[in-house]
Design a protein around this motif. Structure first.
Motif, PDB file in Angstrom:
ATOM      1  N   SER A   4       0.859  -1.186   0.000  1.00  0.00           N
ATOM      2  CA  SER A   4       0.000   0.000   0.000  1.00  0.00           C
ATOM      3  C   SER A   4       0.894   1.235   0.000  1.00  0.00           C
ATOM      4  CB  SER A   4      -0.943   0.012   1.198  1.00  0.00           C
ATOM      5  OG  SER A   4      -0.207   0.032   2.403  1.00  0.00           O
ATOM      6  N   GLY A   5       0.279   2.383  -0.260  1.00  0.00           N
ATOM      7  CA  GLY A   5       0.998   3.640  -0.156  1.00  0.00           C
ATOM      8  C   GLY A   5       1.385   4.274  -1.472  1.00  0.00           C
ATOM      9  N   GLY A   6       1.104   3.588  -2.577  1.00  0.00           N
ATOM     10  CA  GLY A   6       1.426   4.175  -3.861  1.00  0.00           C
ATOM     11  C   GLY A   6       0.516   5.339  -4.190  1.00  0.00           C
ATOM     12  N   GLY A   7       0.865   6.037  -5.271  1.00  0.00           N
ATOM     13  CA  GLY A   7       0.046   7.165  -5.693  1.00  0.00           C
ATOM     14  C   GLY A   7       0.777   8.055  -6.656  1.00  0.00           C
ATOM     15  N   LEU A   8       0.221   9.225  -6.859  1.00  0.00           N
ATOM     16  CA  LEU A   8       0.793  10.231  -7.749  1.00  0.00           C
ATOM     17  C   LEU A   8       1.534  11.268  -6.906  1.00  0.00           C
ATOM     18  CD1 LEU A   8       1.051  11.653 -10.526  1.00  0.00           C
ATOM     19  CD2 LEU A   8      -1.156  12.743 -10.025  1.00  0.00           C
TER      20      LEU A   8
END
Length: 123
Positions: free
Chosen positions: A7-11
């Protein structure tokens, strides 16, 4: 066998930071080394860095040195990948993987894999 969830991905904008988490469950997850790998569009998956069961760190991507760090909290069965000074070339799907005790750089040496989390570095 260890089950892993990232978890923790993003832009994030160039120069920004992200912290990825890899939550482990299953038998004796604390005795496993956890490696982070990434796969950019059109490229092969590559090793980034790894933390052993004894918390030793191995870097497999030169580009990660000085910018990425890895840590583990055995009480929470979680390994963290702190990524700072992110660059567009860090854009990839990031995977964590587990193998017993110590780190190795080849992905074929890892028994269990998470589903991956997307990291996009763009303005």
């Amino acid at each position: 066998q260890v089950q892993l969830v990232e978890s923790g991905g993003g832009l994030v904008q160039p120069g920004g930071s992200l912290r990825l988490s890899c939550a482990a469950s299953g038998v004796a997850s604390y005795s496993y080394a956890i490696g982070w790998f990434r796969q950019a569009p059109g490229k092969e998956r590559e090793g980034v860095l790894c933390i052993s069961s004894g918390s030793g760190t191995n870097y497999y991507a030169n580009s990660a040195k000085g910018r990425f760090t890895i840590s583990r909290d055995n009480a929470k069965n979680t390994v963290y990948l702190q990524m700072n000074s992110l660059k567009p070339e860090d854009t990839a799907v990031y995977f964590c993987a587990a193998r017993p005790y110590y780190c190795l750089g080849e992905e074929t040496e890892y028994d269990s894999w998470g589903q991956g989390t997307q990291v996009t570095v763009s303005s």
